[in-house]
Design a protein around this motif. Structure first.
Motif, PDB file in Angstrom:
ATOM      1  N   UNK A   4     -25.455   0.406   1.842  1.00  0.00           N
ATOM      2  CA  UNK A   4     -26.727   0.871   2.410  1.00  0.00           C
ATOM      3  C   UNK A   4     -27.715   1.193   1.284  1.00  0.00           C
ATOM      4  N   UNK A   5     -27.223   1.862   0.253  1.00  0.00           N
ATOM      5  CA  UNK A   5     -28.091   2.167  -0.890  1.00  0.00           C
ATOM      6  C   UNK A   5     -28.614   0.860  -1.501  1.00  0.00           C
ATOM      7  N   UNK A   6     -27.722  -0.127  -1.611  1.00  0.00           N
ATOM      8  CA  UNK A   6     -28.122  -1.406  -2.203  1.00  0.00           C
ATOM      9  C   UNK A   6     -29.159  -2.103  -1.320  1.00  0.00           C
ATOM     10  N   UNK A   7     -28.950  -2.011  -0.011  1.00  0.00           N
ATOM     11  CA  UNK A   7     -29.876  -2.647   0.937  1.00  0.00           C
ATOM     12  C   UNK A   7     -31.261  -1.990   0.864  1.00  0.00           C
ATOM     13  N   UNK A   8     -31.252  -0.654   0.905  1.00  0.00           N
ATOM     14  CA  UNK A   8     -32.515   0.087   0.914  1.00  0.00           C
ATOM     15  C   UNK A   8     -33.256  -0.093  -0.412  1.00  0.00           C
ATOM     16  N   UNK A   9     -32.522  -0.130  -1.480  1.00  0.00           N
ATOM     17  CA  UNK A   9     -33.150  -0.190  -2.801  1.00  0.00           C
ATOM     18  C   UNK A   9     -33.379  -1.632  -3.265  1.00  0.00           C
ATOM     19  N   UNK A  10     -32.915  -2.593  -2.442  1.00  0.00           N
ATOM     20  CA  UNK A  10     -33.175  -4.001  -2.739  1.00  0.00           C
ATOM     21  C   UNK A  10     -32.384  -4.546  -3.925  1.00  0.00           C
ATOM     22  N   UNK A  11     -31.241  -3.948  -4.204  1.00  0.00           N
ATOM     23  CA  UNK A  11     -30.449  -4.464  -5.336  1.00  0.00           C
ATOM     24  C   UNK A  11     -29.441  -5.534  -4.910  1.00  0.00           C
ATOM     25  N   UNK A  35     -25.392  -8.430   9.893  1.00  0.00           N
ATOM     26  CA  UNK A  35     -24.682  -7.790   8.785  1.00  0.00           C
ATOM     27  C   UNK A  35     -25.529  -6.787   8.027  1.00  0.00           C
ATOM     28  N   UNK A  36     -26.724  -6.444   8.577  1.00  0.00           N
ATOM     29  CA  UNK A  36     -27.529  -5.384   7.929  1.00  0.00           C
ATOM     30  C   UNK A  36     -26.961  -4.026   8.311  1.00  0.00           C
ATOM     31  N   UNK A  37     -26.943  -3.112   7.359  1.00  0.00           N
ATOM     32  CA  UNK A  37     -26.429  -1.767   7.629  1.00  0.00           C
ATOM     33  C   UNK A  37     -27.419  -0.973   8.469  1.00  0.00           C
ATOM     34  N   UNK A  38     -26.900  -0.270   9.483  1.00  0.00           N
ATOM     35  CA  UNK A  38     -27.742   0.580  10.331  1.00  0.00           C
ATOM     36  C   UNK A  38     -27.200   2.007  10.213  1.00  0.00           C
ATOM     37  N   UNK A  39     -27.702   2.755   9.286  1.00  0.00           N
ATOM     38  CA  UNK A  39     -27.159   4.112   9.123  1.00  0.00           C
ATOM     39  C   UNK A  39     -28.227   5.175   9.395  1.00  0.00           C
ATOM     40  N   UNK A  40     -28.987   4.984  10.468  1.00  0.00           N
ATOM     41  CA  UNK A  40     -30.051   5.959  10.803  1.00  0.00           C
ATOM     42  C   UNK A  40     -29.461   7.348  11.009  1.00  0.00           C
ATOM     43  N   UNK A  41     -28.168   7.384  11.452  1.00  0.00           N
ATOM     44  CA  UNK A  41     -27.511   8.666  11.723  1.00  0.00           C
ATOM     45  C   UNK A  41     -27.446   9.559  10.482  1.00  0.00           C
ATOM     46  N   UNK A  90     -29.165  -8.947  -2.034  1.00  0.00           N
ATOM     47  CA  UNK A  90     -29.841  -9.721  -0.998  1.00  0.00           C
ATOM     48  C   UNK A  90     -29.151  -9.453   0.340  1.00  0.00           C
ATOM     49  N   UNK A  91     -29.911  -9.647   1.410  1.00  0.00           N
ATOM     50  CA  UNK A  91     -29.376  -9.398   2.749  1.00  0.00           C
ATOM     51  C   UNK A  91     -28.084 -10.187   2.983  1.00  0.00           C
ATOM     52  N   UNK A  92     -28.063 -11.446   2.520  1.00  0.00           N
ATOM     53  CA  UNK A  92     -26.850 -12.244   2.792  1.00  0.00           C
ATOM     54  C   UNK A  92     -25.667 -11.753   1.953  1.00  0.00           C
ATOM     55  N   UNK A  93     -25.953 -11.155   0.806  1.00  0.00           N
ATOM     56  CA  UNK A  93     -24.848 -10.605  -0.001  1.00  0.00           C
ATOM     57  C   UNK A  93     -24.237  -9.395   0.718  1.00  0.00           C
ATOM     58  N   UNK A  94     -25.115  -8.534   1.229  1.00  0.00           N
ATOM     59  CA  UNK A  94     -24.626  -7.368   1.981  1.00  0.00           C
ATOM     60  C   UNK A  94     -23.806  -7.857   3.173  1.00  0.00           C
ATOM     61  N   UNK A  95     -24.372  -8.845   3.889  1.00  0.00           N
ATOM     62  CA  UNK A  95     -23.695  -9.352   5.092  1.00  0.00           C
ATOM     63  C   UNK A  95     -22.326  -9.931   4.735  1.00  0.00           C
TER      64      UNK A  95
END
Ligand code: G6P
Length: 611
Positions: free
Chosen positions: A420-427, A278-284, A429-434
């Motif tokens: 993605x912004x939340x994931x990268x900036x750590x606002x 459930x981690x965002x992968x937006x390398x594109x 948790x990974x499980x919340x994003x997922x």
């Protein structure tokens, strides 16, 4: 916002041009016209009204015989949509024909100069001056393409145009500045057009022209140069969608078909952009995580329906990332001196990637050194090409002028950007994003369910089809949905509708309510549910007919609403993705019941390429 198409090949040009115009009608449909080099002469037929009027005037597909030609469908800017102002426009001799999308800003000065030189004008359009400028340059002894290049150097403003010349059979010259023009590479035939859709029956390969480039199309070649005639390397493009995606496929209207494509479009927009955890992968995106961590403010700019998706995104980005978000209509943004710097992230949202005001906002933001991320549905369009980063929605081509599936995918894409912004900036948790990603993945199924309830919406729509004033109310993310619901109804049913924040109603619009005024309330469960209920009672007490959009299992609402349109329970921030379905269906069924044209509403165009 006109559509242009040109053909140079070995087949009859007319049917190919007409087919191309049919696919470009989304760009405007005030009038249409064609010019074909027939028996060594430029023959022009043009008519006010939709393409059918032109087809009637032509009588048959072989009315004009010739293997090169140009065609135009118009959304009027200069001059009324009459036969005389319809394109193509001719020079004095009738040997040069021009079609044009855009606005020649110095046309008045040019026209005065040209008239002083003896040129006679037959229309009120800005376009006609191009034909006379080319005529003048040809008279000086320049070759066709050079004459066009010379004329272009005198133009101020924006243009995508195509020119045909009697002295050069089998040649179509195209050029662009600020507005889209592409060229298609076929076998023994080549094309120029506003959009690849115009010639997709023939080829999926071609080039996207850059500003101030000129393309010379002959049956054998596509040569691209700059305005001085020096060859340039063109931006090659391969279209990866099929023409069947732009056909009605058994549905009565494109709008209906496109609404039903929403589950798939949302699914495709989410697909491959998360890992199994459930981690965002937006390398594109083409924007590094470091750059995104430096961002201290977000601006969202867009127009129309896209603006409403930006409004929803504001709630999500602020909640998940704690970054301040401003959202602005693109046409206002760049004229009010907004405060931007290197750490500002400007997010432009545009289905077409062409909207003039959004493009202007992107250019402005980049000049101020802000970073620009675009969410767009059209691969290779101007706005994504001019941005630092891009996230494509995957809705496929949308033909109906009123946006439906592209809006749904803009919402989905903006949720991904926010997460993605939340994931990268750590606002978060990974499980919340997922967990939000998992909820997003449930949405296509829920949208499907809402679509299956179309008949219930139709019954309500038929009951209120003659009500001339409608109000749409919402709170929190329900508010942008109220705006979108009202916009859809206005666009396709021509009824007056206003979207309002529910509590703000007391400050004015409540005066509009009479006995039986339909008031649509977007009312999913939320932390403002009880307050919304109070607002419902306020309008109900004044005689309004309440059409509530509420969740399955919500028993309370039925006591206050006249009708309840149900949606499956969905997390509060994601609820717009399901609430939008009854709103779309409501406007669709009202418009059908009123006998409106649905896919091509009057005065509108899908792509607004003028300011
Ligand atoms: C036009 C269309 C709308 C669209 C708006 C913005 O007004 O009719 O449906 O929302 O332009 O278009 P964009 O292509 O920038 O999303």
């Amino acid at each position: 916002m006109c559509g242009i198409v040109g053909y140079a090949g070995n087949q009859q040009a007319l049917p190919i041009l007409l087919e191309g115009l049919r696919r470009l009608e989304y760009r405007g449909y005030d009038s249409a016209g064609v010019a074909v080099l027939d028996g060594g002469e430029v023959q022009v037929v043009r008519r006010a009204g939709k393409l059918e009027a032109l087809e009637q005037a032509l009588g048959s597909d072989t009315a004009l015989n010739g293997v090169s030609g140009i065609g135009h469908t118009r959304w009027a800017t200069h001059g009324q949509p009459t036969d005389r102002n319809a394109h193509p426009h001719l020079d004095c001799s009738g040997r040069v024909a021009v079609i044009h999308n855009g606005i020649i800003e110095n046309f008045y000065t040019l026209r005065q100069q040209l008239e002083a030189d003896g040129h006679r004008f037959a229309s009120q359009t800005d376009t006609e001056c191009v034909a006379h400028l080319v005529e003048g340059a040809l008279a000086e002894g320049l070759g066709f393409a050079d004459a066009v290049r010379k004329a272009l150097k005198r133009l101020e403003g924006s243009f995508a145009l195509a020119v045909l010349h009697q002295g050069d059979p089998g040649v179509v010259v195209g050029a662009k500045r600020d507005l889209p023009l592409v060229a298609g590479r076929g076998e023994g035939e080549n094309f120029v057009a506003s959009d690849f859709a115009a010639f997709l029956d023939h080829t999926k390969d071609g080039v996207i022209l850059e500003d101030d480039q000129v393309v010379v199309a002959t049956p054998e070649r596509l040569d691209v140069t700059d305005l001085d005639g020096d060859p340039v390397e063109a931006y090659e493009h391969h279209v990866d969608w099929d023409l069947s995606a732009a056909e009605k496929g058994g549905y009565e209207h494109f709008m209906l078909k496109e609404m039903h494509e929403q589950p798939l479009a949302i699914k495709q927009t989410l697909e491959g952009r998360t890992d199994p955890q459930g981690r965002l992968l937006l390398d594109e995106l083409r924007m590094s995580e470091d750059e995104l961590r430096e961002v201290d403010k977000v601006f969202v700019v867009a127009c129309g329906t896209a603006y409403h998706s930006g409004l929803v995104a504001k709630y999500a980005i602020e909640h998940w990332t704690r970054l301040p978000v401003e959202i602005e209509i693109a046409s206002e943004f760049r004229y009010r001196d907004p405060v931007l710097d290197r750490n500002t992230l400007v997010i432009a949202i545009s289905q077409s990637g062409e909207t003039a005001d959004t493009l202007g906002a992107v250019r402005y933001a980049r000049r101020q050194r802000a970073r620009v991320l675009t969410v767009c549905n059209t691969v290779g369009a101007s706005i994504p090409r001019e941005s630092d980063a891009v996230l494509y929605t995957r809705a496929g081509p949308e033909v109906c002028v009123a946006a439906t599936k592209t809006f749904a995918t803009q919402l989905a894409a903006m949720y991904l950007v926010a997460l993605y912004l939340a994931q990268v900036r750590g606002t978060m948790f990974t499980d919340e994003v997922a967990s939000v990603v998992r909820e997003l993945e449930q949405v296509p199924g829920k949208v499907e369910l809402c679509l299956e309830r179309s008949d219930q919406v139709r019954k309500v729509a038929e009951q209120y089809k003659d009500a001339h004033d409608w109000l749409f109310l919402g709170r929190h993310v329900g508010y942008p949905m109220a705006l979108e619901g009202a916009l859809k109804l206005k666009e396709i049913s021509y009824l007056h509708a206003e979207g309002y924040p529910a509590a703000e109603l007391k400050h004015g619009p409540i005066a509009l309510i009479e006995d039986g005024t339909p008031v649509v309330v977007v009312h999913p469960s939320s932390h403002v549910y009880a307050k919304m209920l109070t607002n419902i009672q306020e309008v109900a007490a004044r005689g309004a007919a309440i059409i509530a959009i509420a969740e399955d299992g919500d028993r309370e609402v039925a006591a206050h609403a006249t009708h309840v349109l149900r949606v499956p329970p969905t997390a509060q921030l994601l609820a717009p993705l399901v609430c939008l379905i009854p709103l779309q269906l409501l406007s669709y069924h009202v418009a059908v019941a009123r006998g409106c044209p649905i896919d091509k509403p009057r005065n509108l165009a899908k792509s607004v390429t003028v300011e």
